[in-house]
Design a protein around this motif. Structure first.
Motif, PDB file in Angstrom:
ATOM      1  N   UNK A 278      -5.978   1.815  -2.371  1.00 26.44           N
ATOM      2  CA  UNK A 278      -6.640   2.591  -3.574  1.00 26.44           C
ATOM      3  C   UNK A 278      -5.393   3.709  -3.813  1.00 26.44           C
ATOM      4  N   UNK A 279      -4.924   3.554  -5.043  1.00 26.90           N
ATOM      5  CA  UNK A 279      -4.081   4.357  -5.469  1.00 26.90           C
ATOM      6  C   UNK A 279      -4.798   5.591  -6.305  1.00 26.90           C
ATOM      7  N   UNK A 280      -5.636   5.157  -7.359  1.00 29.46           N
ATOM      8  CA  UNK A 280      -6.288   6.222  -8.111  1.00 29.46           C
ATOM      9  C   UNK A 280      -7.769   5.593  -8.162  1.00 29.46           C
ATOM     10  N   UNK A 281      -8.728   6.197  -7.554  1.00 33.51           N
ATOM     11  CA  UNK A 281     -10.113   5.769  -7.729  1.00 33.51           C
ATOM     12  C   UNK A 281     -10.713   6.015  -8.958  1.00 33.51           C
ATOM     13  N   UNK A 282     -10.159   6.770  -9.823  1.00 34.64           N
ATOM     14  CA  UNK A 282     -10.686   7.100 -11.230  1.00 34.64           C
ATOM     15  C   UNK A 282      -9.689   6.415 -12.328  1.00 34.64           C
ATOM     16  N   UNK A 283      -8.660   5.499 -11.907  1.00 32.24           N
ATOM     17  CA  UNK A 283      -8.020   4.942 -12.867  1.00 32.24           C
ATOM     18  C   UNK A 283      -8.616   3.751 -13.489  1.00 32.24           C
ATOM     19  N   UNK A 284      -8.216   3.491 -14.775  1.00 32.80           N
ATOM     20  CA  UNK A 284      -8.770   2.625 -15.725  1.00 32.80           C
ATOM     21  C   UNK A 284      -8.457   1.062 -15.438  1.00 32.80           C
ATOM     22  N   UNK A 285      -7.032   0.802 -14.843  1.00 32.35           N
ATOM     23  CA  UNK A 285      -6.769  -0.526 -14.703  1.00 32.35           C
ATOM     24  C   UNK A 285      -6.678  -1.034 -13.330  1.00 32.35           C
ATOM     25  N   UNK A 286      -7.643  -1.919 -13.179  1.00 29.40           N
ATOM     26  CA  UNK A 286      -7.682  -2.329 -11.764  1.00 29.40           C
ATOM     27  C   UNK A 286      -7.298  -3.858 -11.498  1.00 29.40           C
ATOM     28  N   UNK A 287      -6.639  -4.303 -10.507  1.00 33.93           N
ATOM     29  CA  UNK A 287      -6.110  -5.660 -10.286  1.00 33.93           C
ATOM     30  C   UNK A 287      -6.701  -6.294  -9.230  1.00 33.93           C
ATOM     31  N   UNK A 288      -6.912  -7.717  -9.345  1.00 33.26           N
ATOM     32  CA  UNK A 288      -7.294  -8.426  -8.436  1.00 33.26           C
ATOM     33  C   UNK A 288      -6.510  -9.601  -8.293  1.00 33.26           C
ATOM     34  N   UNK A 289      -5.266  -9.501  -7.551  1.00 32.60           N
ATOM     35  CA  UNK A 289      -4.021 -10.466  -7.643  1.00 32.60           C
ATOM     36  C   UNK A 289      -4.098 -11.491  -6.397  1.00 32.60           C
ATOM     37  N   UNK A 290      -3.693 -12.813  -6.907  1.00 31.91           N
ATOM     38  CA  UNK A 290      -3.690 -13.699  -5.723  1.00 31.91           C
ATOM     39  C   UNK A 290      -2.206 -13.872  -5.769  1.00 31.91           C
ATOM     40  N   UNK A 291      -1.727 -13.712  -4.324  1.00 34.89           N
ATOM     41  CA  UNK A 291      -0.305 -13.558  -3.974  1.00 34.89           C
ATOM     42  C   UNK A 291       0.344 -12.250  -3.782  1.00 34.89           C
ATOM     43  N   UNK A 292       1.085 -12.246  -2.618  1.00 38.44           N
ATOM     44  CA  UNK A 292       1.899 -11.067  -2.535  1.00 38.44           C
ATOM     45  C   UNK A 292       3.020 -10.800  -3.428  1.00 38.44           C
ATOM     46  N   UNK A 293       3.834 -11.795  -3.728  1.00 37.70           N
ATOM     47  CA  UNK A 293       4.686 -11.534  -4.794  1.00 37.70           C
ATOM     48  C   UNK A 293       4.229 -11.176  -6.183  1.00 37.70           C
TER      49      UNK A 293
END
Length: 656
Positions: A278-293
């Motif tokens: 978690x970088x900024x729990x009040x942030x507006x942009x969240x990602x759920x990304x498959x793959x480390x790269x």
């Protein structure tokens, strides 16, 4: 990342617990201190000041030192060390700072964990500096005859001794190489301590250990006053009992979240890779990304478009997580998103490259379950969801998401491999007009991109001369190269054979398989439209003897056993290339494999690799993804460009 920093108290506790054993009883560390957490502010926590004092009566027996234990560097210069305090004074000093914001250099964070330990009266000339760290081919010990906050640039001043992988350190090496400026009366004891410390470092899978200052008192008792250390978390299956309970603190300035701990625990119990920061729990942009790269590329792209300050998290789910694991991961992510409302809404970007073997439909089943669980809250919080995904069963997965979106009225935008991997980011953020959504009636073609306009014809520049040959090279594959596969990886082997047939090879590239948990037998595969039988042996020795033409060993063993099985394979001179697929191989074991491979002239791919591919010749494992992607990318056709990538999914994007 496998190497993680630990608290000073954790490092000193390990020293307290094991130094006596590794030094043969000659050295000991009596008191690692006590860790004070915010629980002391809660009278019902069971960890109040009263209980701490009751469990540690030594706190009243002498003067104390108190300091934050949160991976903060240069605490002394920041005025964050209290010395020569009574228990009451130390308690008051900590209470004044507990849960208060503190700026250290350019970073501001809350102070929440403190270490109290006995004060050790000593003279300045009794302080030393010692550091052990690990590099690709050796461990290195740094020593300086002075220590403390004013030690200066030890990288340039310290004496160094290197211990090549596979060798050991002796007292004579330490005494002659490091302790030239140490008084004669202290040399023997200090050399013995450093050798013992190094053995502890190796056996407990430290990756970094710095003590500054290390104090040697008049009676030759050794006391570490200040310590910074890192452990190789992937070695937990080896060292968990010796480590005991380890909490992995976040960097100073970033809070630890129970959701991160949950995902970390899941990651430790699965063969897949699950990461969440978690970088900024009040942030507006969240990602759920498959793959480390892909996760790196998506985070970078968000920042490149000027939304880095709104990026809420960094993480990945990859390596074929199960439906249940994906459900828990997605549910955890959504619960964090819904913790705080934002009047302008939020964005959830579900992305990833073209997967090699992860079943997109299976993972999206878990995602849809999480969306169903939070559907009402998602609409209430005005969360805009954008999906871009490709790989095995991606069409079915995208259709399922679109159907769920329509049913739940979530308005999810869905794209496949016809869209550039990060194109959904500027579209989601309103920086670019949305492209038409994917046609889910048939497989997509590669993205259509406009040619880059040029000012004129550019003449090719002269090429640099080739670098000198390396002693550690991968043997070039040909259309006759053959392999042995360790593990019952039926899908991977069939994919290799399909690639072979498409390349018009005369013989299958896989000559045999090894599976130690059943008797010798045959398994059926397809060679084009014909059926063939593949021998399966219980031992690598049998497979090598029966397959004299095999020069490649593809090891699908788990991270727990891949070191042993790879070393065994390299005993046989006909094996010239070794591919290690497993993630989570401890660094010490990896360095040992590198040492053996280089000594035997074996080219090693991995660990943590999807494999490799040489169009027209050989495909290792699941490289290139499903057959339709291989066809679409024309990977069966020899070409003139070679590249090395750190990411399997991003390789597929590049191929595409």
């Amino acid at each position: 990342m496998s190497v993680k920093p630990i608290r000073e108290h954790t490092g000193k506790t390990l020293l307290h617990r094991w130094l006596g054993e590794y030094s043969g009883g000659k050295h000991s560390y009596a008191n690692p201190g006590v860790l004070v957490t915010p629980d002391v502010l809660d009278k019902t926590s069971g960890r109040t000041w009263e209980t701490i004092l009751e469990q540690n009566p030594w706190l009243k027996e002498g003067k104390l030192v108190a300091k934050p234990d949160q991976l903060i560097k240069r605490r002394g210069k920041a005025g964050l060390i209290a010395i020569d305090k009574t228990f009451e004074e130390a308690q008051d000093w900590i209470n004044q700072r507990m849960r208060k914001e503190q700026t250290v250099e350019s970073i501001t964070g809350q102070l929440s964990h403190f270490l109290i330990e006995p004060m050790v009266p000593h003279q300045q000339d009794e302080e030393f500096y010692v550091c052990i760290h690990s590099l690709r081919y050796y461990d290195e010990i740094l020593f300086y005859h002075e220590g403390g906050v004013d030690v200066g640039d030890v990288d340039t001043k310290a004496a160094r001794t290197q211990i090549p992988t596979g060798t050991d350190v002796t007292q004579a090496m330490v005494s002659d190489g490091l302790l030239g400026k140490v008084p004669a009366g202290k040399k023997e004891s200090l050399a013995h301590f450093i050798v013992s410390l190094y053995h502890l470092y190796k056996d407990l899978h430290f990756a970094y250990l710095e003590i500054n200052p290390l104090v040697m008192l008049a009676d030759n008792t050794v006391v570490p006053l200040d310590m910074a250390a890192k452990l190789d978390e992937t070695a937990s299956f080896i060292c968990a009992q010796k480590w005991g309970e380890v909490d992995w603190p976040p960097p100073f300035g970033r809070e630890a979240y129970p959701e991160e701990a949950l995902v970390r625990e899941m990651d430790g119990k699965t063969g897949a890779s699950l990461k969440l920061t978690i970088l900024n729990d009040r942030g507006r942009v969240w990602t759920m990304v498959a793959g480390g790269g892909a996760s790196v590329v998506y985070a970078d792209t968000v920042a490149d478009y000027g939304w880095g300050h709104e990026l809420a998290n960094y993480g990945e789910y990859s390596g074929a997580p199960s439906t249940e694991e994906t459900f828990v991961y997605a549910k955890t992510l959504l619960s964090l998103m819904l913790k705080y409302n934002h009047p302008d809404g939020k964005f959830l970007i579900i992305g990833g490259g073209i997967a090699n073997f992860t079943d997109v439909a299976a993972t999206f089943t878990g995602l849809i379950q999480a969306l169903q669980h939070y559907a009402a809250e998602i609409k209430e919080h005005k969360i805009h969801i954008w999906v871009r995904r490709a790989g095995p069963n991606y069409l079915e997965g995208l259709r399922m998401v679109k159907a769920a979106s329509d049913k739940l009225s979530l308005g999810i935008k869905v794209y496949g491999p016809e869209t550039h991997v990060t194109a959904v980011i500027p579209m989601a953020l309103g920086l670019q007009e949305p492209l038409p959504e994917a046609d889910l009636t048939a497989s997509a073609q590669p993205p259509v991109r406009k040619l880059i306009p040029t000012a004129g014809t550019k003449k090719p520049s002269s090429q640099k001369p080739a670098p000198p040959p390396s002693t550690h090279t991968i043997v070039t594959a040909t259309a006759e190269t053959r392999a042995i596969v360790y593990g019952m990886q039926m899908r991977a082997v069939q994919g290799m054979l399909d690639f072979d047939f498409m390349c018009k090879r005369k013989n299958p590239s896989v000559q045999a398989m090894v599976f130690p948990f059943s008797g010798n037998h045959y398994v059926k595969f397809y060679w084009g439209t014909e059926e063939i039988l593949m021998p399966v042996y219980t031992a690598t020795k049998q497979a090598v003897e029966k397959s004299p033409g095999a020069s490649v060993f593809i090891n699908f063993a788990s991270f727990r056993s891949v070191h042993e099985t790879s070393l065994e394979a390299m005993q046989y001179s006909q094996i010239k290339t070794l591919a290690i697929i497993a993630e989570g191989v401890p660094e010490q074991q990896t360095r040992d494999l590198i040492r053996v491979a280089e000594s035997k002239g074996v080219g090693m791919i991995g660990p943590a690799t999807v494999g490799g591919i040489k169009p027209g010749c050989l495909r290792i494992g699941n490289t290139g993804g499903m057959l339709d992607n291989v066809v679409m990318s024309r990977l069966y056709r020899p070409g003139s460009v070679a590249y090395v990538s750190k990411s399997g999914g991003m390789s597929n994007e590049l191929n595409n």
